[in-house]
Motif scaffolding. Structure first.
Motif, PDB file in Angstrom:
ATOM      1  N   PHE A 129      29.048  71.079 -86.857  1.00  0.00           N
ATOM      2  CA  PHE A 129      27.627  70.730 -86.969  1.00  0.00           C
ATOM      3  C   PHE A 129      27.061  71.282 -88.262  1.00  0.00           C
ATOM      4  O   PHE A 129      27.641  72.173 -88.892  1.00  0.00           O
ATOM      5  CB  PHE A 129      26.838  71.320 -85.788  1.00  0.00           C
ATOM      6  CG  PHE A 129      27.235  70.754 -84.462  1.00  0.00           C
ATOM      7  CD1 PHE A 129      26.631  69.596 -83.970  1.00  0.00           C
ATOM      8  CD2 PHE A 129      28.213  71.376 -83.681  1.00  0.00           C
ATOM      9  CE1 PHE A 129      27.000  69.071 -82.743  1.00  0.00           C
ATOM     10  CE2 PHE A 129      28.572  70.851 -82.466  1.00  0.00           C
ATOM     11  CZ  PHE A 129      27.971  69.701 -81.977  1.00  0.00           C
ATOM     12  N   LEU A 178      23.766  70.088 -75.990  1.00  0.00           N
ATOM     13  CA  LEU A 178      24.478  69.179 -76.878  1.00  0.00           C
ATOM     14  C   LEU A 178      25.598  68.465 -76.149  1.00  0.00           C
ATOM     15  O   LEU A 178      26.116  67.462 -76.620  1.00  0.00           O
ATOM     16  CB  LEU A 178      25.064  69.954 -78.068  1.00  0.00           C
ATOM     17  CG  LEU A 178      24.053  70.371 -79.133  1.00  0.00           C
ATOM     18  CD1 LEU A 178      24.725  71.235 -80.183  1.00  0.00           C
ATOM     19  CD2 LEU A 178      23.442  69.139 -79.781  1.00  0.00           C
ATOM     20  N   VAL A 191      28.945  64.196 -77.943  1.00  0.00           N
ATOM     21  CA  VAL A 191      27.695  64.871 -78.252  1.00  0.00           C
ATOM     22  C   VAL A 191      26.488  64.047 -77.811  1.00  0.00           C
ATOM     23  O   VAL A 191      26.474  62.828 -77.941  1.00  0.00           O
ATOM     24  CB  VAL A 191      27.603  65.141 -79.774  1.00  0.00           C
ATOM     25  CG1 VAL A 191      26.307  65.873 -80.122  1.00  0.00           C
ATOM     26  CG2 VAL A 191      28.811  65.937 -80.245  1.00  0.00           C
ATOM     27  N   TYR A 245      19.703  64.802 -80.067  1.00  0.00           N
ATOM     28  CA  TYR A 245      19.347  65.894 -80.976  1.00  0.00           C
ATOM     29  C   TYR A 245      20.036  65.764 -82.333  1.00  0.00           C
ATOM     30  O   TYR A 245      20.063  66.706 -83.101  1.00  0.00           O
ATOM     31  CB  TYR A 245      19.721  67.240 -80.331  1.00  0.00           C
ATOM     32  CG  TYR A 245      19.133  67.379 -78.952  1.00  0.00           C
ATOM     33  CD1 TYR A 245      17.758  67.542 -78.795  1.00  0.00           C
ATOM     34  CD2 TYR A 245      19.940  67.344 -77.821  1.00  0.00           C
ATOM     35  CE1 TYR A 245      17.203  67.643 -77.529  1.00  0.00           C
ATOM     36  CE2 TYR A 245      19.396  67.455 -76.553  1.00  0.00           C
ATOM     37  CZ  TYR A 245      18.022  67.596 -76.408  1.00  0.00           C
ATOM     38  OH  TYR A 245      17.469  67.694 -75.176  1.00  0.00           O
ATOM     39  N   LEU A 248      21.992  68.404 -87.106  1.00  0.00           N
ATOM     40  CA  LEU A 248      21.165  68.557 -85.913  1.00  0.00           C
ATOM     41  C   LEU A 248      19.671  68.518 -86.225  1.00  0.00           C
ATOM     42  O   LEU A 248      19.224  68.997 -87.260  1.00  0.00           O
ATOM     43  CB  LEU A 248      21.487  69.887 -85.219  1.00  0.00           C
ATOM     44  CG  LEU A 248      22.879  69.978 -84.601  1.00  0.00           C
ATOM     45  CD1 LEU A 248      23.100  71.376 -84.050  1.00  0.00           C
ATOM     46  CD2 LEU A 248      23.040  68.941 -83.495  1.00  0.00           C
ATOM     47  N   LEU A 303      15.950  70.149 -80.849  1.00  0.00           N
ATOM     48  CA  LEU A 303      16.961  70.835 -80.054  1.00  0.00           C
ATOM     49  C   LEU A 303      16.393  72.096 -79.401  1.00  0.00           C
ATOM     50  O   LEU A 303      16.740  72.436 -78.283  1.00  0.00           O
ATOM     51  CB  LEU A 303      18.139  71.213 -80.962  1.00  0.00           C
ATOM     52  CG  LEU A 303      19.296  71.984 -80.314  1.00  0.00           C
ATOM     53  CD1 LEU A 303      20.013  71.088 -79.316  1.00  0.00           C
ATOM     54  CD2 LEU A 303      20.269  72.484 -81.363  1.00  0.00           C
TER      55      LEU A 303
END
Lengths: 661, 163
Positions: free
Chosen positions: B31, B77, B129, B133, B148, B153
Motif C-alpha cells: 500500500f 481493508l 482489498v 478506501y 489509500l 479509511l
C-alpha cells in the motif's frame, strides 16, 4: 483602524470591569449608605462617562452623567439613599451593561431607550431630604463636616493656636472640634478593622429591622416624595460591606502590579508544566534504578541531591503556574446579592445574603463552569426554600430569610456551601414525585432514608414545584446542576432539616489538570483511581461479602456496599472468580458508595490527566489517561460514571441492598 | 512545521506531476499513502489496551508525551496481517484533520516518488482489498501499489453505522 480596534477593546474591558464592581457597590449602598461607597460608585460612573465620551458613545456618557448628578446630591447629603434610588441606580447599571454589550457586538450604543430612566433620575434628584433630625443624620454629618473643616481650618491656621488653651474655645467651636476628632477616630477604627480583615462582616451592616423601619418612620410625615417605594422595599439583601470594601480595596491596590495575560498563554504554560512533571517522574524512576545498581558511587550521591532539588523546583513551579490561573471566588459570589434582591422582590419575600470566604481562590475555568449551577441553586433557595414573611413569623423565625454562601479550602479541594434557613425539603413530597415520574421503583422508595430521598432531586426530569414560576419548576434544574458539577469532577450533596433549612455542599478539585491517583492492578493491567474519590481500601479477607439479588455486597462496619468487579467491568483478557486476597477500594460521591474489586494496590502517584484524544472520544468507565514515570500509558477510572451506573441499576431493579444484613 | 505549510505542500503535491508516497506491506499487498500525512514511523511500542473500545482499536501508547491511539486497519481493508510481530512490524502515526492516530503495518518499504500519470483509478472490485478506501493504483515495473484514501479509511464513525 487597528488602533481604534485596540482602543475599543480596552474600553470594553475596562467598562465591563467597572460595571461588575459597580453592581456590588450599589447593592452595598443600600445597607451602608456611607461616603466611601458613594464615592466609589461616583468614581465608577465618572470613569465610564469620561471614556465613553472620549470614544464618542454619547448615550452612555449622557446616562452616566445623569446618574452622576444624582450621586452628587447623595454625596453632599442633599438626598438620602432610598430603595427607589437604589433601584434607579441598578437600572442605570442594567441599561449601561446593555449599551456596552451593544457596543461590543454592533459598535454603537444607540437605539436603547433610556429617556424614562433619565426622567426617573431627575425626579429623584428633585426630592429633598426630610427635615426630621433623626432621619437626616447624613445631612447633619455632611453639613457638620463642612463646618468642622471650616472651624478646624480656622483653628489650625490661627498662629495663636498652640498658645490657646482649650477653655479659650467658644462652646460651639469646642463641640465641633470634639465631633471632628470623634469622626477621625471612627475613621481610624474602621480602617483598622478593614486592615485586620474581620471575617464576620455582618456587623458592619445594620440589621434590616434597625435600618429600614427607622427611616420609613421618619419619612412618613415628610413630603410625600419617597412614597412610591413598592411594598417589598424592606427587602434587604445585606451585603457584607467590609469584606467587599476590603476586596475592592485590595483589588485596586493590586491594579498597579497586574498585567493582562491571554488565558491561552497560561494554558500553554500549564501544559508545559504538565510535561515537566512527567519528565520529572521519569527521571525519578531512572534515578532510583541507578541508585539500586551503583549504590555508593560518588556520582550517585550528587545525582540524588540534584534530583531532590529538581523535584522540589518542579513542584513549586507547578503550583506557581497553577496560582496564576486562580481567581477569588468573590467573582462568582458577587452576583448573588443582586440576584437575590431581584428574586425577593418578585416573590414578595425578604431575603438577605451573607457571603463568607470570598477570598478563597480556585481555577478560573472552574469558576466559569460554576456560574450556572450557583445561580440555579440560589434561585431554588429563594423560590422554594425561603418562606414568605408571614409564614416565617408564624413559624417563629425572623421575617427575613437568610441565604449563606460560603467557600473554604479543604486540602486539595474547595468546598462551597449554599445554605438557607427556609422551610427545608419535604421528603414525602419528593418521594411521591419520584414515584409518579417513575424514577424509582416502589420497593426502593420504601427503603430509602431521608438523605437518599433528598438526593433524588438531582435525578433528570425531577421537579417538585407545584406551580411553574419564571425561575424554577420547569423540570430542568438540579440535574443540570449536578451534571455541571460532575463535569468538574466535583460532588454535590444536599442536606435538609424540615423547618430549619437546606444546605447544598459542593466539593471541587482545585484544578482539573493534575490529580492524585491510586494505582491498582486488575488481572495484570494497571489502572488509576482518582484518590479524591477513594474513601477507604480494605482487604476482601477482612469483611463479609454476600450476594443479594445477584448483586455482590460487602459489609464494612454498618455499611453495606455494592461491589463492582473491575476485571468484569474492564473486560480483562482473564477473569478471576474468587475473592481471596483481593482488595476493595471503596469510592464515593455524595452519600453513594461502591466498592471496586481489584487485585493489587501499587501505590499513590501524582498524575497529569490526558484525554484519550479525538479519535477515541468517550470510552465507558474511563475518564482519561496518564503517562507513568516509566513511559507506560495507563487509564484513569471514571468513578462517578461507575457509581451512577450502579445506582441507576439499583434504583430500577429494586434490589434489597439497603436491608441486606 | 505549521499545518498551513503542510497543507500547502500537500496541495502542491497533488497539483504537481509527482506524488511522494510511503509504501508499506500488509499481508501480501503493498500500500501507499501520501507522505505528508505521516508524523512518525516507529517500532511496535508498548500498547495499553483500552477496555470497552471498538474492536479495531488496539490501544493507546505514549509518543513522547502524547497519548496516541493505535488501530488495526486490516479488518477494514479486508487483508490479513502477519500474525507475529517482528522487527519489521511498524506503527505509522498519521495526522488527519488534526487527529493523531497510528496503525500497524507488517513492514515499511520505502519513500517513493511516483509520476501522477501512472496512477489509475481502482477497479470496482479487487480480489483481496475493499476498494471503498482505495484512491488509485500505481503500477511500477513489477509492483502494484494500492494508494489509500486515508481520511476515509480512518473515519471510523461511518464504520460503526454499518456495523
Amino acid at each position: 483602524m487597528d488602533e481604534m480596534k485596540e482602543l475599543l477593546e480596552s474600553f470594553l474591558v475596562e467598562t465591563r470591569e467597572i460595571l461588575e464592581t459597580l453592581d456590588q457597590e450599589i447593592m452595598s449602598l443600600e445597607t451602608n449608605p456611607d461616603g466611601d461607597t458613594l464615592n466609589a460608585i461616583f468614581r465608577g460612573f465618572h470613569t465610564i462617562k469620561g471614556t465613553a465620551g472620549f470614544m464618542g458613545f454619547e448615550n452612555i456618557s449622557s446616562l452616566t452623567h445623569e446618574a452622576e448628578d444624582l450621586l452628587n446630591k447623595l454625596r453632599k447629603g442633599e438626598l438620602e439613599v432610598t430603595p427607589e434610588i437604589i433601584d434607579a441606580l441598578l437600572d442605570v447599571h442594567q441599561v449601561l451593561t446593555e449599551m456596552v454589550e451593544q457596543v461590543a457586538t454592533q459598535g454603537n450604543d444607540g437605539g436603547i431607550d433610556y429617556q424614562g430612566l433619565v426622567e426617573t433620575l431627575r425626579r429623584l434628584r428633585q426630592q429633598e431630604v426630610s427635615a426630621q433630625p433623626e432621619s437626616s443624620a447624613q445631612t447633619t454629618t455632611a453639613v457638620a463636616s463642612e463646618d468642622q473643616e471650616r472651624v478646624l481650618d480656622k483653628v489650625l491656621s490661627d498662629p495663636q493656636f498652640g498658645k490657646r488653651a482649650t477653655d479659650d474655645f467658644t462652646p460651639e467651636e469646642y463641640a465641633l472640634l470634639d465631633k471632628a476628632f470623634e469622626e477621625i477616630n471612627e475613621e481610624f477604627a474602621r480602617k483598622e478593622e478593614t486592615a485586620s480583615g474581620g471575617t464576620e462582616s455582618k456587623k458592619a451592616s445594620p440589621t434590616p429591622e434597625e435600618a429600614t423601619p427607622a427611616s420609613g418612620e421618619a419619612e412618613a410625615p415628610s413630603k410625600e416624595t419617597v412614597k412610591t417605594t413598592p411594598p417589598a422595599k424592606q427587602t434587604v439583601s445585606s451585603q457584607p460591606a467590609v469584606s467587599t470594601k476590603k476586596l475592592s480595596a485590595s483589588l485596586r491596590g493590586m491594579a498597579d502590579n497586574t498585567i493582562r495575560v491571554d488565558v491561552r498563554r497560561l494554558e500553554a504554560l500549564m501544559d508545559l508544566s504538565g510535561e515537566l512533571v512527567l519528565g520529572r517522574n521519569r527521571l525519578t524512576q531512572i534515578t532510583e534504578s541507578l541508585v539500586q545498581e551503583f549504590r555508593g558511587h560518588e556520582l550517585i550521591k550528587k545525582l540524588q541531591e540534584t534530583m531532590a532539588q529538581i523535584n522540589f523546583i518542579t513542584t513549586e513551579l507547578q503550583s506557581a503556574i497553577m496560582k496564576t490561573r486562580m481567581v477569588p471566588i468573590a467573582k462568582l459570589f458577587q452576583r448573588a446579592p443582586r440576584i437575590v434582591r431581584d428574586l425577593a422582590r418578585e416573590f414578595g419575600k425578604e431575603i438577605k445574603v451573607v457571603l463568607k470566604g470570598e477570598e478563597t481562590e480556585l481555577d478560573r475555568s472552574i469558576i466559569e463552569e460554576l456560574v450556572d449551577p450557583l445561580v440555579h441553586m440560589i434561585r431554588n433557595s429563594c423560590d422554594h426554600g425561603i418562606e414568605p414573611p408571614e409564614e416565617r413569623i408564624q413559624a417563629g423565625k425572623p421575617r427575613y430569610g437568610t441565604i449563606w454562601l460560603e467557600a473554604e479550602h479543604q486540602e486539595n479541594h474547595i468546598v462551597i456551601r449554599i445554605r438557607d434557613d427556609g422551610r427545608g425539603l419535604n421528603a414525602e413530597k419528593i418521594k411521591r414525585k419520584a414515584l409518579e415520574k417513575g424514577l424509582i421503583s416502589p420497593e426502593v422508595a420504601a427503603q430509602l432514608g431521608d438523605k437518599e430521598i433528598y438526593n433524588l432531586i438531582f435525578l433528570p426530569g425531577f421537579s417538585t414545584a407545584d406551580k411553574v414560576t419564571s425561575v424554577s419548576g420547569r423540570g430542568v434544574g438540579m440535574d443540570v446542576v449536578r451534571t455541571n458539577i460532575e463535569k468538574l469532577k466535583g460532588i454535590i450533596e444536599v442536606d435538609s432539616k424540615p423547618g430549619e433549612g437546606t444546605t447544598f455542599t459542593i466539593k471541587l478539585p482545585l484544578t482539573l489538570a493534575i490529580i492524585q491517583g491510586l494505582l491498582v492492578e486488575v488481572q495484570g493491567e494497571v489502572y488509576t483511581i482518582p484518590l479524591s474519590s477513594v474513601i477507604e481500601v480494605v482487604s476482601t479477607n477482612d469483611y463479609e461479602i454476600y450476594t443479594v439479588n445477584q448483586q455482590e455486597v460487602i459489609c464494612i462496619r454498618d455499611d453495606i456496599i455494592q461491589l463492582v468487579r473491575m476485571d468484569q467491568m474492564l473486560n480483562t483478557p482473564t477473569i478471576r472468580e474468587d475473592l481471596e486476597n483481593r482488595y476493595v477500594c471503596v469510592v464515593g460521591f455524595a452519600e453513594h458508595r461502591i466498592g471496586l474489586v481489584v487485585d493489587e494496590l501499587l501505590g499513590q502517584k501524582e498524575i497529569v490527566i490526558k484525554s484519550l484524544g479525538d479519535f477515541l472520544k468517550q470510552i465507558p468507565g474511563i475518564a482519561g489517561s496518564t503517562i507513568l514515570g516509566d513511559g507506560r500509558v495507563i487509564l484513569i477510572i471514571d468513578v462517578i460514571e461507575l457509581i451512577r451506573n450502579a445506582q441507576r441499576a439499583r434504583l430500577l431493579r429494586g434490589s434489597n441492598v439497603a436491608t441486606a444484613s | 512545521m505549521g499545518t498551513e505549510t503542510a497543507e500547502a505542500l500537500q496541495q502542491r503535491n497533488i497539483n504537481g506531476d509527482t506524488l511522494q508516497i510511503t509504501a508499506f506491506r500488509l499481508g501480501k499487498e503493498e500500500f501507499g499513502i501520501d507522505i505528508l500525512y505521516i508524523r512518525e514511523i516507529i517500532r511496535m511500542p508498548v500498547i495499553t489496551r483500552v477496555p470497552n473500545a471498538p474492536s479495531y482499536v488496539l490501544g493507546i501508547f505514549n509518543m513522547r508525551g502524547k497519548v496516541v491511539p493505535v488501530v488495526d486497519i486490516t479488518q477494514r481493508l479486508g487483508v490479513a496481517r502477519r500474525d507475529e510481530i517482528t522487527d519489521e512490524t511498524k506503527v505509522i502515526v498519521v495526522q488527519v484533520n488534526n487527529v493523531l492516530v497510528g496503525f500497524v503495518v507488517d513492514a515499511v518499504s520505502e519513500v517513493q516518488r511516483i509520476a501522477k500519470d501512472i496512477i489509475v483509478p481502482p477497479p470496482a472490485l479487487m480480489e483481496n482489498v475493499n476498494t471503498k478506501y482505495v484512491e488509485g493504483l500505481a503500477k511500477l515495473e513489477e509492483r502494484l501499489i494500492i494508494l489509500l484514501d486515508l481520511p476515509k479509511l480512518l473515519d471510523l464513525e461511518s464504520e460503526s453505522e454499518t456495523e
